[in-house]
Design a protein around this motif. Structure first.
Motif, PDB file in Angstrom:
ATOM      1  N   GLU A 179      -6.866  67.761   7.153  1.00  0.00           N
ATOM      2  CA  GLU A 179      -6.753  69.196   7.493  1.00  0.00           C
ATOM      3  C   GLU A 179      -8.073  69.820   6.906  1.00  0.00           C
ATOM      4  N   GLN A 180      -8.470  69.238   5.671  1.00  0.00           N
ATOM      5  CA  GLN A 180      -9.727  69.866   5.158  1.00  0.00           C
ATOM      6  C   GLN A 180     -10.810  69.597   5.990  1.00  0.00           C
ATOM      7  N   PHE A 181     -10.891  68.630   6.755  1.00  0.00           N
ATOM      8  CA  PHE A 181     -12.094  68.164   7.613  1.00  0.00           C
ATOM      9  C   PHE A 181     -12.005  69.138   8.844  1.00  0.00           C
ATOM     10  N   ILE A 182     -10.740  69.341   9.302  1.00  0.00           N
ATOM     11  CA  ILE A 182     -10.752  70.312  10.430  1.00  0.00           C
ATOM     12  C   ILE A 182     -11.468  71.716  10.112  1.00  0.00           C
ATOM     13  N   SER A 183     -10.817  72.228   8.982  1.00  0.00           N
ATOM     14  CA  SER A 183     -11.256  73.615   8.606  1.00  0.00           C
ATOM     15  C   SER A 183     -12.695  73.551   8.469  1.00  0.00           C
ATOM     16  N   SER A 184     -13.330  72.437   7.877  1.00  0.00           N
ATOM     17  CA  SER A 184     -14.692  72.481   7.586  1.00  0.00           C
ATOM     18  C   SER A 184     -15.477  72.405   8.909  1.00  0.00           C
ATOM     19  N   ALA A 185     -14.867  71.662   9.911  1.00  0.00           N
ATOM     20  CA  ALA A 185     -15.934  71.556  11.182  1.00  0.00           C
ATOM     21  C   ALA A 185     -15.862  73.012  11.787  1.00  0.00           C
ATOM     22  N   TYR A 186     -14.472  73.594  11.761  1.00  0.00           N
ATOM     23  CA  TYR A 186     -14.593  74.778  12.465  1.00  0.00           C
ATOM     24  C   TYR A 186     -15.424  75.851  11.668  1.00  0.00           C
ATOM     25  N   PHE A 187     -15.589  75.832  10.588  1.00  0.00           N
ATOM     26  CA  PHE A 187     -16.540  76.689   9.807  1.00  0.00           C
ATOM     27  C   PHE A 187     -18.197  76.371  10.318  1.00  0.00           C
ATOM     28  N   GLY A 188     -18.249  75.035  10.534  1.00  0.00           N
ATOM     29  CA  GLY A 188     -19.429  74.740  11.058  1.00  0.00           C
ATOM     30  C   GLY A 188     -19.884  75.411  12.394  1.00  0.00           C
ATOM     31  N   ALA A 254     -22.255  96.637   6.091  1.00  0.00           N
ATOM     32  CA  ALA A 254     -23.747  95.855   6.034  1.00  0.00           C
ATOM     33  C   ALA A 254     -23.898  95.023   4.818  1.00  0.00           C
ATOM     34  N   GLY A 255     -23.446  95.598   3.472  1.00  0.00           N
ATOM     35  CA  GLY A 255     -23.661  95.018   2.218  1.00  0.00           C
ATOM     36  C   GLY A 255     -22.601  93.691   2.038  1.00  0.00           C
ATOM     37  N   LEU A 256     -21.845  93.648   2.795  1.00  0.00           N
ATOM     38  CA  LEU A 256     -20.840  92.603   2.584  1.00  0.00           C
ATOM     39  C   LEU A 256     -21.352  91.017   2.705  1.00  0.00           C
ATOM     40  N   ARG A 257     -21.189  90.014   2.088  1.00  0.00           N
ATOM     41  CA  ARG A 257     -21.862  88.905   2.226  1.00  0.00           C
ATOM     42  C   ARG A 257     -20.409  87.884   2.144  1.00  0.00           C
ATOM     43  N   ILE A 258     -19.717  87.919   3.449  1.00  0.00           N
ATOM     44  CA  ILE A 258     -18.591  86.837   3.497  1.00  0.00           C
ATOM     45  C   ILE A 258     -19.087  85.572   3.687  1.00  0.00           C
ATOM     46  N   ASP A 259     -18.403  84.446   3.061  1.00  0.00           N
ATOM     47  CA  ASP A 259     -18.938  83.227   2.655  1.00  0.00           C
ATOM     48  C   ASP A 259     -18.461  82.332   4.053  1.00  0.00           C
ATOM     49  N   TYR A 260     -19.270  81.709   4.882  1.00  0.00           N
ATOM     50  CA  TYR A 260     -18.719  80.942   5.886  1.00  0.00           C
ATOM     51  C   TYR A 260     -19.009  79.348   5.745  1.00  0.00           C
ATOM     52  N   ASN A 261     -19.435  79.195   4.520  1.00  0.00           N
ATOM     53  CA  ASN A 261     -19.597  77.579   4.237  1.00  0.00           C
ATOM     54  C   ASN A 261     -18.520  76.830   3.918  1.00  0.00           C
ATOM     55  N   SER A 262     -17.349  77.457   3.635  1.00  0.00           N
ATOM     56  CA  SER A 262     -16.178  76.775   3.482  1.00  0.00           C
ATOM     57  C   SER A 262     -15.125  77.585   3.425  1.00  0.00           C
ATOM     58  N   LEU A 263     -13.921  76.915   3.875  1.00  0.00           N
ATOM     59  CA  LEU A 263     -12.565  77.823   3.935  1.00  0.00           C
ATOM     60  C   LEU A 263     -12.347  78.576   2.570  1.00  0.00           C
ATOM     61  N   GLN A 264     -12.396  77.728   1.307  1.00  0.00           N
ATOM     62  CA  GLN A 264     -12.163  78.469   0.400  1.00  0.00           C
ATOM     63  C   GLN A 264     -13.252  79.719  -0.146  1.00  0.00           C
ATOM     64  N   GLY A 265     -14.363  79.244   0.020  1.00  0.00           N
ATOM     65  CA  GLY A 265     -15.510  80.503  -0.047  1.00  0.00           C
ATOM     66  C   GLY A 265     -15.162  81.487   1.114  1.00  0.00           C
ATOM     67  N   TYR A 266     -14.815  81.356   2.240  1.00  0.00           N
ATOM     68  CA  TYR A 266     -14.398  82.473   2.927  1.00  0.00           C
ATOM     69  C   TYR A 266     -12.977  83.286   2.309  1.00  0.00           C
ATOM     70  N   VAL A 267     -12.005  82.693   2.063  1.00  0.00           N
ATOM     71  CA  VAL A 267     -10.905  83.454   1.663  1.00  0.00           C
ATOM     72  C   VAL A 267     -11.154  84.021   0.409  1.00  0.00           C
ATOM     73  N   ASP A 268     -11.874  83.484  -0.464  1.00  0.00           N
ATOM     74  CA  ASP A 268     -12.213  84.141  -1.716  1.00  0.00           C
ATOM     75  C   ASP A 268     -13.148  85.523  -1.513  1.00  0.00           C
ATOM     76  N   SER A 269     -14.127  85.231  -0.834  1.00  0.00           N
ATOM     77  CA  SER A 269     -15.194  86.634  -0.597  1.00  0.00           C
ATOM     78  C   SER A 269     -14.397  87.558   0.370  1.00  0.00           C
ATOM     79  N   LEU A 270     -13.573  87.235   1.207  1.00  0.00           N
ATOM     80  CA  LEU A 270     -12.789  88.213   2.079  1.00  0.00           C
ATOM     81  C   LEU A 270     -11.766  88.705   0.955  1.00  0.00           C
ATOM     82  N   GLY A 271     -11.080  88.026   0.444  1.00  0.00           N
ATOM     83  CA  GLY A 271     -10.132  88.675  -0.738  1.00  0.00           C
ATOM     84  C   GLY A 271     -10.686  89.510  -1.845  1.00  0.00           C
ATOM     85  N   ALA A 272     -11.839  89.072  -2.219  1.00  0.00           N
ATOM     86  CA  ALA A 272     -12.589  90.013  -3.168  1.00  0.00           C
ATOM     87  C   ALA A 272     -13.069  91.486  -2.638  1.00  0.00           C
TER      88      ALA A 272
END
Length: 528
Positions: A179-188, A254-272
């Motif tokens: 499951e983690q691999f799938i999410s990581s590949a989608y973010f790639g 324009a100032g938002l920097r949403i993290d697309y390097n991992s699922l956790q980073g994406y969820v955390d940055s969007l949540g912030a």
């Protein structure tokens, strides 16, 4: 097309070596298409969403987007893109006879705007979830204006073939869990799309001109454009003004920097962003004189407010936050959001385009995708804006990871990388649809006059028509096309039953609400 002799990415070479490349064909494709309802005079419809079509809150395939007049057609996902497009066609066949004198605007950029307030905000009934959807849209109005929200487009949903994942996981040698691999590949995939997605704007952008009425609430923005005629402005080399700063993209974010390097980073940055107050929005107020003006005063009210060209998606359960659905169950599919309506096609997208996009997304998946450095966000964004505003300009240069490269050379490189994917997708087929789609777009790269954006401007000049007139006349042709093709009786009955069931479902939701709206919102945002 001899893909065996090309330099293949490791993932693709591994699939071929293990004889699993046939799995590439089984990805699921779904399409969402927005269209404004307009009157026979070309003005935005002020009537409610037609009740015989169904309830916008609960119909699985026909709803509304920002405006009560902005219809949205949603197909289920199919492995065969022809089934996806056929279903979209049927949704139009069912809906058109129920529009009366109205029709669907064939273009992405709206016409017939008589000020911001001429765009009615969508209504979803008296349930808490219905009220939340409406208040969210009120918040968008206060933050960005209604006009920007009336822009329409196509969203292309793609789910990587399920059977492909265990093989790719095995090839990766990773032990993170499937499951983690799938999410990581989608973010790639998403990161590679951010790098190369400007190509979609060049090839399929279909919004090079805008009605002056679009600027009725922001007249100063017209100064950035040249005048095409007394009623239309444009950029001579524009491809997709929908995807420029005056369209779908938002300067506020324009100032938002949403993290697309991992699922956790994406969820955390969007949540912030959803939990961080923003002074300009605090000044609007949330509940003013007892009436909600927005869901909250934070940078984003909810996840959907973030205007991205591609979103990782998971099906959310009733009342579940999208980021929580992703966190709990990982990425299920991606939603590509940068496609303009093709006004030369009655349903807004043709089969060749859909096949090209599928191959393009698979190419993004199967190639290496380095993590996105902070400066890359600006590079990718600038490339997109350049292509949106002047993509057909001769000799246009883009920035490829800090190196200048011509659009044409980079486009050729991307299309070359797609060749083996298209050849594999065509294996066993006489028609070679994917390779043909690739060849068609290669011709468009070599001849900008073949782009939809250039063809639109050429048609307007040839017929001496302003954009609004051209858009209305084309929309009228589409209406006649669908009115001449009624659904057969069993399909008609099926859609009528769906519409009736959607009204019953909305009523059930309204009758089962147990919380007041304040408590409902508190409960919704407290999910973790």
């Amino acid at each position: 097309m001899n893909y065996q002799h090309a330099a293949l990415p490791c993932r693709l070479q591994g699939l071929i070596d293990l004889n699993y490349h046939h799995l590439l064909k089984q990805g699921l494709k779904g399409i969402e298409k927005e269209s404004l309802r307009i009157t026979d005079h070309g003005a935005i419809a002020q009537t409610p969403h037609p009740a015989p079509i169904g309830a916008a809150l609960t119909h699985p395939y026909i709803t509304t987007d920002y405006s009560e007049a902005l219809m949205e057609f949603i197909t289920p996902p199919f492995a065969d893109i022809k089934q996806t497009l056929d279903f979209m066609h049927q949704l139009h066949q069912f809906s058109y006879p129920l529009l009366g004198e109205e029709m669907l605007l064939a273009t992405s950029m709206p016409c017939g705007i008589e000020g911001d307030l001429s765009i009615p905000i969508a209504q979803y009934g008296q349930s808490n979830i219905g009220k939340m959807k409406h208040v969210y849209r009120k918040g968008l109005w206060h933050r960005y204006g209604r006009t920007m929200q009336a822009i329409a487009g196509i969203h292309f949903n793609y789910s990587v073939p399920e059977g492909l994942w265990p093989v790719l996981y095995q090839l990766s040698g990773e032990d993170s869990g499937l499951e983690q691999f799938i999410s990581s590949a989608y973010f790639g995939l998403i990161r590679n799309f951010h790098r190369q997605g400007w190509l979609i704007l060049y090839l399929f952008g279909a919004s090079p001109a805008i009605c002056k009425t679009f600027f009725s609430s922001r007249p100063s923005l017209m100064d950035e454009f040249q005048e095409f005629d007394a009623y239309t402005v444009y950029h001579p080399y524009a491809t997709s003004l929908r995807m420029s700063d005056i369209g779908y993209k938002s300067k506020n974010q324009a100032g938002l920097r949403i993290d697309y390097n991992s699922l956790q980073g994406y969820v955390d940055s969007l949540g912030a962003a959803i939990n961080t107050p923003y002074p300009e929005y605090e000044a609007i107020g949330v509940k003013v004189n007892g009436e909600y003006q927005q869901l909250n005063a934070n940078i984003l009210q909810i996840e959907n407010e973030f205007y991205s060209t591609m979103r990782p998606k998971q099906i959310a359960q009733s009342g579940e936050k999208p980021t929580l659905a992703l966190k709990r169950r990982g990425v299920l599919y991606v939603e590509m959001r940068s496609l303009d309506l093709n006004l030369f096609n009655p349903i807004g997208i043709d089969e060749s385009t859909a096949r090209f996009i599928e191959a393009f997304l698979l190419t993004c998946l199967l190639h290496d995708s380095p993590y996105q450095a902070p400066e890359e966000f600006c590079i990718n964004n600038n490339n997109q804006l350049l292509v949106a505003n002047q993509g057909r300009k001769p000799g246009l240069m883009l920035n490829k990871m800090g190196t200048d490269i011509s659009l044409r050379d980079w486009a050729h490189s991307i299309l070359h990388a797609m060749q083996p994917i298209c050849a594999l997708l065509d294996q066993g087929s006489i028609d070679k649809h994917y390779q043909l789609a690739l060849q068609q777009q290669l011709a468009v790269v070599d001849n900008p006059a073949l782009t939809p954006s250039a063809r639109i401007l050429a048609c307007m000049k040839e017929n001496d028509q302003e954009f609004g007139c051209f858009a209305k006349n084309t929309s009228n042709l589409h209406k006649h096309y669908f009115m001449a093709q009624p659904l057969d009786a069993p399909q008609q009955q099926q859609f009528e039953e769906m519409a009736a069931a959607s009204h019953k479902k909305q009523l059930t939701i309204e009758n089962n609400d147990r919380l007041n709206f304040d408590d409902f919102l508190t409960h919704y945002f407290s999910q973790s």
